[in-house]
Scaffold this motif. Structure first.
Motif, PDB file in Angstrom:
ATOM      1  N   SER A 102      -6.491  -9.614  -7.532  1.00  0.00           N
ATOM      2  CA  SER A 102      -7.806  -9.165  -7.065  1.00  0.00           C
ATOM      3  C   SER A 102      -8.889  -9.604  -8.036  1.00  0.00           C
ATOM      4  O   SER A 102      -9.166  -8.899  -8.995  1.00  0.00           O
ATOM      5  CB  SER A 102      -7.821  -7.634  -6.989  1.00  0.00           C
TER       6      SER A 102
ATOM      7  N   ARG B 116       0.893   6.873   2.137  1.00  0.00           N
ATOM      8  CA  ARG B 116      -0.140   7.828   2.533  1.00  0.00           C
ATOM      9  C   ARG B 116      -1.342   7.160   3.198  1.00  0.00           C
ATOM     10  O   ARG B 116      -2.152   7.829   3.832  1.00  0.00           O
ATOM     11  CB  ARG B 116      -0.616   8.608   1.305  1.00  0.00           C
ATOM     12  N   MET B 117      -1.448   5.806   3.040  1.00  0.00           N
ATOM     13  CA  MET B 117      -2.610   5.098   3.558  1.00  0.00           C
ATOM     14  C   MET B 117      -2.449   4.741   5.030  1.00  0.00           C
ATOM     15  O   MET B 117      -3.403   4.334   5.669  1.00  0.00           O
ATOM     16  CB  MET B 117      -2.835   3.801   2.774  1.00  0.00           C
TER      17      MET B 117
ATOM     18  N   ASP C   3     -12.763  -3.981  -9.902  1.00  0.00           N
ATOM     19  CA  ASP C   3     -13.599  -3.450 -10.976  1.00  0.00           C
ATOM     20  C   ASP C   3     -12.776  -3.222 -12.242  1.00  0.00           C
ATOM     21  O   ASP C   3     -13.282  -2.757 -13.242  1.00  0.00           O
ATOM     22  CB  ASP C   3     -14.321  -2.180 -10.534  1.00  0.00           C
ATOM     23  N   SER C   4     -11.464  -3.508 -12.152  1.00  0.00           N
ATOM     24  CA  SER C   4     -10.672  -3.493 -13.385  1.00  0.00           C
ATOM     25  C   SER C   4     -10.032  -4.869 -13.585  1.00  0.00           C
ATOM     26  O   SER C   4      -8.822  -5.010 -13.501  1.00  0.00           O
ATOM     27  CB  SER C   4      -9.628  -2.389 -13.338  1.00  0.00           C
TER      28      SER C   4
ATOM     29  N   MET D 231     -15.915  -1.891   3.933  1.00  0.00           N
ATOM     30  CA  MET D 231     -15.021  -2.494   2.947  1.00  0.00           C
ATOM     31  C   MET D 231     -15.470  -2.129   1.535  1.00  0.00           C
ATOM     32  O   MET D 231     -14.644  -1.830   0.665  1.00  0.00           O
ATOM     33  CB  MET D 231     -14.959  -4.016   3.124  1.00  0.00           C
ATOM     34  N   ASN D 232     -16.767  -2.188   1.308  1.00  0.00           N
ATOM     35  CA  ASN D 232     -17.275  -1.828  -0.024  1.00  0.00           C
ATOM     36  C   ASN D 232     -16.860  -0.414  -0.406  1.00  0.00           C
ATOM     37  O   ASN D 232     -16.569  -0.126  -1.552  1.00  0.00           O
ATOM     38  CB  ASN D 232     -18.799  -1.930  -0.051  1.00  0.00           C
ATOM     39  N   LYS D 233     -16.873   0.423   0.607  1.00  0.00           N
ATOM     40  CA  LYS D 233     -16.565   1.826   0.321  1.00  0.00           C
ATOM     41  C   LYS D 233     -15.066   2.057   0.184  1.00  0.00           C
ATOM     42  O   LYS D 233     -14.623   2.827  -0.669  1.00  0.00           O
ATOM     43  CB  LYS D 233     -17.143   2.687   1.454  1.00  0.00           C
ATOM     44  N   ASN D 234     -14.297   1.390   1.018  1.00  0.00           N
ATOM     45  CA  ASN D 234     -12.895   1.789   1.148  1.00  0.00           C
ATOM     46  C   ASN D 234     -11.847   0.791   0.669  1.00  0.00           C
ATOM     47  O   ASN D 234     -10.707   1.179   0.445  1.00  0.00           O
ATOM     48  CB  ASN D 234     -12.591   2.121   2.608  1.00  0.00           C
ATOM     49  N   VAL D 235     -12.203  -0.492   0.601  1.00  0.00           N
ATOM     50  CA  VAL D 235     -11.146  -1.462   0.301  1.00  0.00           C
ATOM     51  C   VAL D 235     -11.185  -1.850  -1.177  1.00  0.00           C
ATOM     52  O   VAL D 235     -12.207  -2.306  -1.685  1.00  0.00           O
ATOM     53  CB  VAL D 235     -11.261  -2.714   1.202  1.00  0.00           C
ATOM     54  N   ALA D 236     -10.054  -1.636  -1.813  1.00  0.00           N
ATOM     55  CA  ALA D 236      -9.968  -1.926  -3.239  1.00  0.00           C
ATOM     56  C   ALA D 236     -10.166  -3.415  -3.501  1.00  0.00           C
ATOM     57  O   ALA D 236      -9.666  -4.253  -2.760  1.00  0.00           O
ATOM     58  CB  ALA D 236      -8.615  -1.477  -3.766  1.00  0.00           C
ATOM     59  N   GLY D 237     -10.892  -3.718  -4.544  1.00  0.00           N
ATOM     60  CA  GLY D 237     -11.059  -5.097  -4.985  1.00  0.00           C
ATOM     61  C   GLY D 237     -12.009  -5.918  -4.123  1.00  0.00           C
ATOM     62  O   GLY D 237     -12.118  -7.119  -4.290  1.00  0.00           O
ATOM     63  N   VAL D 238     -12.659  -5.279  -3.164  1.00  0.00           N
ATOM     64  CA  VAL D 238     -13.578  -6.010  -2.293  1.00  0.00           C
ATOM     65  C   VAL D 238     -15.005  -5.546  -2.553  1.00  0.00           C
ATOM     66  O   VAL D 238     -15.275  -4.346  -2.577  1.00  0.00           O
ATOM     67  CB  VAL D 238     -13.219  -5.791  -0.804  1.00  0.00           C
TER      68      VAL D 238
ATOM     69  N   ASP E  74       0.848  -1.191   0.000  1.00  0.00           N
ATOM     70  CA  ASP E  74       0.000   0.000   0.000  1.00  0.00           C
ATOM     71  C   ASP E  74       0.880   1.236   0.000  1.00  0.00           C
ATOM     72  O   ASP E  74       2.030   1.205   0.421  1.00  0.00           O
ATOM     73  CB  ASP E  74      -0.876   0.025   1.274  1.00  0.00           C
TER      74      ASP E  74
END
Lengths: 207, 292, 653
Positions: free
Chosen positions: B159, B109-110, B163-164, B224-231, B106
């Motif tokens: 992942s 900055r995270m 979404d990609s 998680m839906n909002k903040n975690v990539a690929g989840v 990561d």
């Protein structure tokens, strides 16, 4: 155009597919007096024999999309036919053209190097890395980020020999310069400041 | 033991993940792992996960190994340049740690030191390439290593529910080309998406471990839906978690949901990777319910 | 338009800390660059001044400057600026400005601002595109999307797992670069290519301090060769520099404008129907700054009327129909040899021959020959710094002796102990020729000047050769110099030896869109269209035709104009169709202005009805060399605006 160097024919030829349209930029010619135009012309003349190149547009400031449109209008046919657009410019110019022709294979003919001091007007012996936390107050106006190979901000490392940097014996040790300058202006007390820490979160790239 | 040998034998490989403490007391972590994770194949040890500073992955791996577990060393490119990464790998090999998972990491900055310098001298692909070089007896610059070369089971991540997906598949292929031998996935909640992904991923011929998180609550799922990539936790799962708060809090709902995902996906994957996030105690129950 | 202001004022707490125990500050702020040029305000300075006041500090003075990083101009501006009693110079600028000031002042410098980081270098247009200058361009494998700048982690081998909804984990407003790359390459059918790339490794050693430093030093040396500013346009003289002069046939009709010089137009002294002969006066000088005009052919005056003129639109001209007899007027006869002429007699010969500066400006030469001040050196200008033009180059080669003769005449007229022929180093054959010819001449030397535009400008030439700056509003004679064009010297020689006034000149017809470029000797009054036709015509409808060179030449809307005393070239070049956009304060015009002016302000203030502001910024010193317009990143027609501004200033009294 920032400071650029030709990637070389060997690196480029495999990238050129089908008909090639050449674009050369001389926008920053006066600051880098580059040979980009010349290199493009050589390539143009050489490749013309093998019928691969179908046009050459020399322009300035191709990073300006407004100009680009007006200039490409007259080359619309050649560009339409071209499979590859080969661009002699800095990375900004290549990206601008790649954006303007998202369906074309846009190839960069040059590598782009940082040009010290070209943040303001012209190249200067000074450089500014835009660290976002100016240290010049602690260093008598000599930038430790750019004048020191390691960008050290808490003083000299052990690598200086005869006042020169271990990384490049032609480069004066930045911290030795700082030391001298502070002594000269009677500000050696600046070195008694608290421990300095870089804050990398101010890097705009990740903002 | 390199876990690639187990994949080669056709075994369904189960791994779980533990995070080193922010401190020097690791007894609790080792005890928990011994108690709950002894039944599984190997334990991933995270490397300053989420850019939050903790004890190093390598010493934690050694402590787990001494306790009789098989650790997998996670290695990110965020905090070390190519010199430090290679030296860490040699150290790991010398200490008998031969399972690794190569990640980019990561961004700084995270985490909890947002002012830190993000290194990213290498990335996951070039790190895998570097490991292969070491295995050939040379370092990244081509200098020969002295004596026997190290050998690792080289893992990487992917992942499947990103979404990609196309970019992920492309990267997965690059990782395979660079030397990745097995994959662990980001947490999957949507079996269908995973199965679709595996239809594509199977062409690479590398074992893939299904990533699983036991959902703790509707709130956590939404977070998680909002903040975690690929989840992506499907709405029906969130509804189920919200329906009986007590049941969810006790972990019963979460384990049921995770087990359902595992059962549905099992025919399409070669292993399981559990990110328990503090619910290590529920791992045995989950495995039982999932029929593993 | 993006705003790339390079700095931000440090936080107040830090400023308060910085001021502890320090007092008597001089506050210097930079007017910023790379943002749309609106108005000159200094909000950061005002903010700081208030803070300093609150802290009870004494401010000894303030100054706002443009482009503080421009060392040459900042050094001049700082001279005697900082009042006595100042202890610290507090600077509000980016790191470059602060370092420049720290280099220039003896006092300790306080940095009041932090440079802002843009994570890469932007281009000259203020768009969002940036370049990381990584020295190993990856754009070829990423479909033209930069993974160094656009990816937060600068990954070069593909996407990390941190993208969510196509956005970056670090900034949800930022598109994931690798997702864009993936889409772009898919669209172009180039995914295979990406896949088959070898593992990419950044090579950090490529950005080598020494290489870049050496390079920058070399550039600066070239930029500052001889004098500040100037540009290096592609010379493109190769086409015509080796083409010998061709005598163009006598025109069937000559159209001779009565104004081919600076100052008052000549008064016609012939009438329609008159027979005139070669060298006969047809227009008399109409004042001190004026020059007579002569017939270049023999024949009949058929009209005296307004005709198209290369630089003035229209001009009263004498139209003569050639009788083909080429009869020379009785006034044209050799006078005394130079040795016997007095300085006053030389001036008279030059005056009568209608000789004016042939480099283009057309200033009556005889006036220059009466400086009324001690002259140390006569400089003969053989620079021909305009790209494309080779007229002077050919004259240098083909009339070497005449030029030297003319120089001696000028030296005698102004009583100068020394003569210098200055030739740019892109004309090595001419330099060699003069050096050989002048071997025995102790008081005449040849100086080879490094090629740079506008080397041939009077004031630049003096700076380059004598190292002296002609002060604002003064003339070369004020610093002990007289400057003449080499073709002018040749004309003076002709006037002395043959008595022939100025009735012909050398002109280059060239450019990308001229079929077959040539150097001609043409009679004054010859139709430009005929010359162009003799060169095979203009090959492209999209050509821009200029009288003169590409830099200072006048754009022509018709070819039906006559060759005049100052016509050194007719060129047909490519048209640049880009339209002007807003000024972004990139500072390039300031960097190239050889007169050390700030052209961006002229563009800003012209037409605002505030000529006072223009005058304060010395607009009248502008010699319209067009360097600023050539370099302008916003394509602003600076010289046109400057001319408007100058007229406004002239109208002030």
């Amino acid at each position: 155009m920032l400071l650029t160097k030709f990637k070389g024919k060997e690196a480029l030829i495999p990238q050129l597919k089908g008909k090639v349209f050449l674009v050369t930029c001389h926008g920053c010619k006066e600051v880098n007096l580059s040979g980009a135009e010349h290199e493009a012309e050589l390539l143009f003349n050489e490749a013309l024999a093998s019928q691969h190149i179908n046009g050459l547009l020399t322009a300035d400031y191709i990073c300006n999309p407004e100009y680009l449109q007006a200039r490409f209008e007259r080359f619309a046919d050649q560009v339409r036919e071209a499979d590859t657009i080969l661009v002699f410019s800095c990375g900004v110019g290549v990206q601008t053209i790649a954006d303007a022709f998202p369906n074309k294979r846009v190839i960069a003919a040059n590598d782009t190097y940082p040009l010290p001091g070209f943040q303001g007007v012209t190249p200067l012996e000074h450089d500014c890395k835009q660290c976002g936390q100016c240290y010049l107050n602690l260093t008598g106006g000599i930038c430790p980020i750019t004048a020191c190979s390691k960008s050290l901000i808490n003083g000299q490392c052990g690598g200086a020999k005869n006042g020169k940097c271990e990384v490049d014996p032609n480069m004066e040790c930045g911290w030795e310069r700082i030391q001298k300058k502070l002594a000269q202006i009677g500000r050696l007390d600046a070195l008694k400041c608290p421990v300095q820490l870089r804050d990398y979160s101010v890097d705009a790239k990740s903002e | 033991m390199r876990i690639t040998e187990l994949f080669d034998n056709g075994e369904f490989v189960v791994t779980a993940e533990v995070g080193p403490p922010k401190g020097i007391h690791v007894d609790h972590l080792v005890e928990e792992a011994k108690e709950h994770l002894s039944g599984i194949t190997a334990v991933n040890v995270t490397d300053n996960q989420s850019s939050v500073m903790r004890m190093g992955s390598l010493p934690t791996c050694v402590l787990l190994k001494n306790a009789g577990l098989t650790p997998i060393l996670q290695l990110t490119c965020r905090d070390r340049n190519r010199i430090a990464l290679q030296s860490e790998l040699l150290g790991a090999a010398a200490l008998g740690i031969d399972n690794i998972l190569c990640l980019t990491g990561d961004h700084t900055r995270m985490g909890d030191h947002p002012g830190a310098k993000p290194v990213f001298d290498l990335d996951s692909v070039s790190l895998l390439h570097t490991v292969c070089q070491l295995e050939k007896g040379v370092d990244l610059a081509g200098n020969p290593l002295v004596g026997e070369a190290p050998k690792f089971a080289k893992g990487a991540v992917v992942s499947p529910c990103s979404d990609s997906v196309d970019a992920q598949l492309a990267k997965m292929e690059r990782k395979v080309m660079a030397g990745a031998e097995y994959f662990q996935t980001q947490a999957v909640f949507d079996s269908e998406k995973f199965i679709q992904f595996m239809e594509q991923a199977k062409q690479f011929g590398k074992p893939v471990q299904l990533g699983v998180i036991i959902p703790k609550s509707a709130g956590m799922a939404k977070f998680m839906n909002k903040n975690v990539a690929g989840v992506h936790v499907p709405q029906w799962m969130i509804d189920e978690l919200a329906a009986d708060k007590e049941k969810a809090k006790a972990g019963i709902t979460g384990v049921e949901l995770a087990a359902k995902v595992i059962k549905e996906c099992r025919p399409y994957c070669q292993g399981l990777h559990i990110m328990a996030l503090g619910w290590e105690a529920k791992v045995p129950e989950l495995l039982k319910l999932a029929g593993i | 338009m993006e705003n790339y202001t390079k700095y931000a004022l440090k936080p107040a707490e830090e400023l308060v800390r910085l001021l502890e125990g320090r007092d008597n500050l001089f506050v210097l702020s930079c007017n910023k660059c790379y943002r749309e040029f609106e108005a000159v305000t200094a909000p950061e300075r005002d903010e700081f001044l208030k803070l300093a006041e609150d802290q009870g500090k004494t401010v000894t003075g303030t100054a706002a400057m443009d482009f503080l990083c421009n060392k040459t101009l900042t050094a001049k501006a700082l001279a005697d600026l900082i009042p006595a009693g100042t202890e610290y110079v507090a600077v509000i600028a980016c790191g470059l400005g602060i370092q420049t000031v720290a280099d220039l002042v003896e006092l300790p410098v306080i940095a009041l601002a932090d440079s802002r980081s843009y994570g890469g270098h932007h281009g000259m247009a203020l768009t969002q595109k940036k370049c990381g200058a990584c020295a190993q361009c990856y754009l070829n494998i990423t479909g033209g999307i930069c993974p160094i700048v656009d990816c937060s982690k600068s990954l070069v081998n593909g996407q990390c797992g941190g993208a969510k909804n196509g956005k970056c984990e670090v900034d949800p407003n930022k598109d994931c670069a690798w997702e864009k790359i993936q889409q772009r390459l898919a669209q172009q059918g180039r995914l295979e290519e990406l896949k088959n790339q070898p593992v990419q490794l950044r090579d950090w050693s490529k950005v080598n301090f020494k290489t870049i430093n050496d390079y920058v030093k070399a550039i600066r040396a070239e930029r500052f060769e001889g004098y500040y500013g100037g540009v290096h346009p592609t010379e493109r003289v190769g086409v015509t520099e080796h083409l010998s002069l061709i005598r163009f046939p006598e025109p069937a009709t000559a159209v001779i404008p009565l104004s081919m010089h600076a100052g008052a137009p000549a008064n016609p002294v012939v009438q329609v129907g008159d027979q005139v002969q070669v060298g006969q006066v047809i227009g008399e000088a109409a004042g001190f700054i004026s020059a007579p005009v002569h017939s270049s052919i023999s024949g009949k005056v058929v009209a005296i009327e307004e005709r198209p003129h290369a630089s003035r639109g229209k001009c009263l001209s004498v139209v003569i129909e050639n009788d083909g007899k080429n009869t020379v007027h009785e006034s044209v006869k050799p006078g005394k040899p130079l040795e016997e002429l007095t300085p006053a007699e030389i001036v008279e010969v030059v005056k009568k021959a209608g000789i004016v500066g042939m480099g283009g400006a057309g200033f009556p030469t005889y006036v220059k020959l009466m400086p009324n001040k001690p002259i140390e050196a006569v400089l003969l200008n053989g620079c021909e710094c305009e790209p494309l033009l080779t007229a002077d180059h050919r004259v240098l080669l083909e009339y070497t002796d005449e030029i030297i003769h003319g120089l001696k005449a000028i030296m005698k007229a102004v009583d100068a102990p020394k003569g210098v022929i200055v030739i740019e180093d892109n004309k090595l054959d001419a330099i060699a020729r003069f050096e050989a010819r002048l071997a025995g001449e102790a008081n005449i030397e040849v100086v080879a000047a490094r090629t740079k535009y506008p080397q041939g400008a009077e004031k630049m030439l003096i700076k380059r050769v004598l190292g002296r700056m002609v002060p604002s509003g003064k003339l070369p004679a004020d610093v002990g110099a007289v400057v003449c064009n080499i073709s002018t010297a040749k004309a003076i020689s002709d006037a002395i030896t043959t008595g022939m006034p100025l009735i012909e000149r050398v002109v280059t017809v060239t450019g990308d869109y001229i079929a077959s470029p040539k150097n001609f000797i043409a009679k004054i009054g010859t139709n430009v269209a005929d010359l162009v036709a003799a060169c095979g015509g203009i090959t492209n409808a999209d050509a821009t035709v200029k009288a003169g060179g590409p830099m200072m030449g006048f754009i022509q809307t018709t070819l039906e104009t006559p060759i005049m005393k100052g016509s050194n070239g007719i060129i047909a070049i490519k048209t640049d169709h880009a339209e002007p956009v807003a000024c972004i304060q990139c500072g390039r015009c300031v960097d190239v202005c050889p007169m050390e002016l700030k052209p961006l302000y002229f563009a800003k203030y012209a037409g605002l009805g505030q000529p006072q502001l223009l005058k304060e910024r010395n607009i009248m010193d502008c010699m319209e060399c067009r360097c600023c317009e050539y370099i302008c990143s916003s394509k602003i027609p600076l010289v046109t605006l400057i001319r408007i501004g100058k007229n406004a200033v002239r109208g002030m009294k």
